[in-house]
Design a protein around this motif. Structure first.
Motif, PDB file in Angstrom:
ATOM      1  N   ARG A 126       0.837  -1.196   0.000  1.00  0.00           N
ATOM      2  CA  ARG A 126       0.000   0.000   0.000  1.00  0.00           C
ATOM      3  C   ARG A 126       0.875   1.251   0.000  1.00  0.00           C
ATOM      4  N   ASP A 127       0.322   2.331  -0.536  1.00  0.00           N
ATOM      5  CA  ASP A 127       1.081   3.558  -0.781  1.00  0.00           C
ATOM      6  C   ASP A 127       1.757   4.142   0.456  1.00  0.00           C
ATOM      7  N   GLN A 128       1.170   4.020   1.615  1.00  0.00           N
ATOM      8  CA  GLN A 128       1.729   4.653   2.810  1.00  0.00           C
ATOM      9  C   GLN A 128       2.670   3.768   3.611  1.00  0.00           C
ATOM     10  N   ILE A 129       2.860   2.537   3.175  1.00  0.00           N
ATOM     11  CA  ILE A 129       3.722   1.614   3.912  1.00  0.00           C
ATOM     12  C   ILE A 129       5.157   2.135   4.045  1.00  0.00           C
ATOM     13  N   PRO A 130       5.778   2.686   2.980  1.00  0.00           N
ATOM     14  CA  PRO A 130       7.139   3.210   3.174  1.00  0.00           C
ATOM     15  C   PRO A 130       7.206   4.310   4.251  1.00  0.00           C
ATOM     16  N   GLU A 131       6.209   5.193   4.299  1.00  0.00           N
ATOM     17  CA  GLU A 131       6.180   6.244   5.324  1.00  0.00           C
ATOM     18  C   GLU A 131       6.053   5.640   6.722  1.00  0.00           C
ATOM     19  N   ILE A 132       5.235   4.623   6.854  1.00  0.00           N
ATOM     20  CA  ILE A 132       5.057   3.968   8.150  1.00  0.00           C
ATOM     21  C   ILE A 132       6.357   3.319   8.596  1.00  0.00           C
ATOM     22  N   ILE A 133       7.050   2.687   7.670  1.00  0.00           N
ATOM     23  CA  ILE A 133       8.344   2.064   7.978  1.00  0.00           C
ATOM     24  C   ILE A 133       9.343   3.119   8.429  1.00  0.00           C
ATOM     25  N   GLU A 134       9.382   4.238   7.720  1.00  0.00           N
ATOM     26  CA  GLU A 134      10.302   5.330   8.069  1.00  0.00           C
ATOM     27  C   GLU A 134       9.976   5.893   9.461  1.00  0.00           C
ATOM     28  N   ARG A 135       8.705   6.040   9.773  1.00  0.00           N
ATOM     29  CA  ARG A 135       8.294   6.539  11.099  1.00  0.00           C
ATOM     30  C   ARG A 135       8.736   5.598  12.206  1.00  0.00           C
ATOM     31  N   ASP A 136       8.847   4.324  11.874  1.00  0.00           N
ATOM     32  CA  ASP A 136       9.299   3.329  12.849  1.00  0.00           C
ATOM     33  C   ASP A 136      10.817   3.277  12.960  1.00  0.00           C
ATOM     34  N   GLY A 137      11.511   4.218  12.272  1.00  0.00           N
ATOM     35  CA  GLY A 137      12.960   4.307  12.380  1.00  0.00           C
ATOM     36  C   GLY A 137      13.729   3.379  11.469  1.00  0.00           C
ATOM     37  N   GLU A 138      13.051   2.779  10.508  1.00  0.00           N
ATOM     38  CA  GLU A 138      13.728   1.895   9.566  1.00  0.00           C
ATOM     39  C   GLU A 138      13.745   2.545   8.190  1.00  0.00           C
ATOM     40  N   THR A 139      14.495   1.972   7.273  1.00  0.00           N
ATOM     41  CA  THR A 139      14.604   2.496   5.916  1.00  0.00           C
ATOM     42  C   THR A 139      13.913   1.548   4.956  1.00  0.00           C
ATOM     43  N   ALA A 140      12.993   2.098   4.179  1.00  0.00           N
ATOM     44  CA  ALA A 140      12.297   1.301   3.172  1.00  0.00           C
ATOM     45  C   ALA A 140      12.990   1.499   1.832  1.00  0.00           C
ATOM     46  N   VAL A 141      13.471   0.437   1.237  1.00  0.00           N
ATOM     47  CA  VAL A 141      14.073   0.489  -0.087  1.00  0.00           C
ATOM     48  C   VAL A 141      12.983   0.069  -1.072  1.00  0.00           C
ATOM     49  N   THR A 142      12.621   0.981  -1.991  1.00  0.00           N
ATOM     50  CA  THR A 142      11.494   0.758  -2.883  1.00  0.00           C
ATOM     51  C   THR A 142      11.841   1.154  -4.309  1.00  0.00           C
ATOM     52  N   HIS A 143      10.967   0.807  -5.223  1.00  0.00           N
ATOM     53  CA  HIS A 143      10.996   1.354  -6.589  1.00  0.00           C
ATOM     54  C   HIS A 143       9.550   1.419  -7.074  1.00  0.00           C
ATOM     55  N   VAL A 144       9.315   2.194  -8.097  1.00  0.00           N
ATOM     56  CA  VAL A 144       7.986   2.317  -8.684  1.00  0.00           C
ATOM     57  C   VAL A 144       7.908   1.376  -9.883  1.00  0.00           C
ATOM     58  N   ALA A 145       6.916   0.526  -9.877  1.00  0.00           N
ATOM     59  CA  ALA A 145       6.759  -0.471 -10.940  1.00  0.00           C
ATOM     60  C   ALA A 145       6.323   0.193 -12.241  1.00  0.00           C
ATOM     61  N   ASP A 146       6.852  -0.304 -13.356  1.00  0.00           N
ATOM     62  CA  ASP A 146       6.323   0.127 -14.657  1.00  0.00           C
ATOM     63  C   ASP A 146       4.994  -0.583 -14.887  1.00  0.00           C
ATOM     64  N   ASP A 147       4.332  -0.286 -15.987  1.00  0.00           N
ATOM     65  CA  ASP A 147       2.990  -0.819 -16.227  1.00  0.00           C
ATOM     66  C   ASP A 147       2.941  -2.345 -16.220  1.00  0.00           C
ATOM     67  N   ASP A 148       3.865  -2.988 -16.904  1.00  0.00           N
ATOM     68  CA  ASP A 148       3.855  -4.452 -16.965  1.00  0.00           C
ATOM     69  C   ASP A 148       4.102  -5.076 -15.599  1.00  0.00           C
ATOM     70  N   GLU A 149       5.097  -4.552 -14.885  1.00  0.00           N
ATOM     71  CA  GLU A 149       5.394  -5.077 -13.551  1.00  0.00           C
ATOM     72  C   GLU A 149       4.211  -4.846 -12.608  1.00  0.00           C
ATOM     73  N   TYR A 150       3.585  -3.673 -12.717  1.00  0.00           N
ATOM     74  CA  TYR A 150       2.446  -3.349 -11.860  1.00  0.00           C
ATOM     75  C   TYR A 150       1.299  -4.341 -12.069  1.00  0.00           C
ATOM     76  N   GLN A 151       0.994  -4.655 -13.331  1.00  0.00           N
ATOM     77  CA  GLN A 151      -0.068  -5.619 -13.616  1.00  0.00           C
ATOM     78  C   GLN A 151       0.261  -6.989 -13.022  1.00  0.00           C
ATOM     79  N   ARG A 152       1.488  -7.414 -13.179  1.00  0.00           N
ATOM     80  CA  ARG A 152       1.914  -8.712 -12.649  1.00  0.00           C
ATOM     81  C   ARG A 152       1.836  -8.718 -11.122  1.00  0.00           C
ATOM     82  N   ARG A 153       2.313  -7.647 -10.520  1.00  0.00           N
ATOM     83  CA  ARG A 153       2.335  -7.593  -9.056  1.00  0.00           C
ATOM     84  C   ARG A 153       0.935  -7.447  -8.465  1.00  0.00           C
ATOM     85  N   LEU A 154       0.028  -6.793  -9.182  1.00  0.00           N
ATOM     86  CA  LEU A 154      -1.356  -6.744  -8.713  1.00  0.00           C
ATOM     87  C   LEU A 154      -1.960  -8.145  -8.678  1.00  0.00           C
ATOM     88  N   CYS A 155      -1.683  -8.933  -9.697  1.00  0.00           N
ATOM     89  CA  CYS A 155      -2.177 -10.318  -9.708  1.00  0.00           C
ATOM     90  C   CYS A 155      -1.559 -11.130  -8.576  1.00  0.00           C
TER      91      CYS A 155
END
Length: 103
Positions: free
Chosen positions: A10-39
């Motif tokens: 979910r969109d706010q998970i990285p912020e929640i992780i950061e508030r807990d004092g940890e570092t969230a390593v993320t990337h933004v999925a392209d369209d194909d990856e997003y479709q696959r990851r939604l499934c």
């Protein structure tokens, strides 16, 4: 300690992780990856609901379905109409019928 997830969150998970004092390593999925990851996410949330039967998990399933509709430009009303049409033509599941075999 490093935890590996490699999943859509979910969109706010990285912020929640950061508030807990940890570092969230993320990337933004392209369209194909997003479709696959939604499934993949739909499978994950469905499995969690099956395991727990919890309303929160069912809400997660609905949220993923909503995201899939949005990502594929499917109007939610169109999905509801399609569901109703299929139920009208083939029925729903209220009668609890289990097909054992066709002879």
């Amino acid at each position: 300690m490093t935890d590996h997830y490699d999943k859509l969150v979910r969109d706010q998970i990285p912020e929640i992780i950061e508030r807990d004092g940890e570092t969230a390593v993320t990337h933004v999925a392209d369209d194909d990856e997003y479709q696959r990851r939604l499934c993949d996410k739909l499978d994950e949330e469905t499995a969690e609901f099956r395991a727990s039967g919890d309303l929160e998990e069912l809400a997660d399933v609905v949220e993923v379905v909503s995201a899939i509709c949005t990502s594929r430009d499917i109007d939610p009303d169109t999905l509801k109409q399609r569901r109703r049409a299929k139920a009208d033509a083939r029925g729903g599941f209220a009668d609890r019928i289990v097909l054992e075999r066709v002879e």
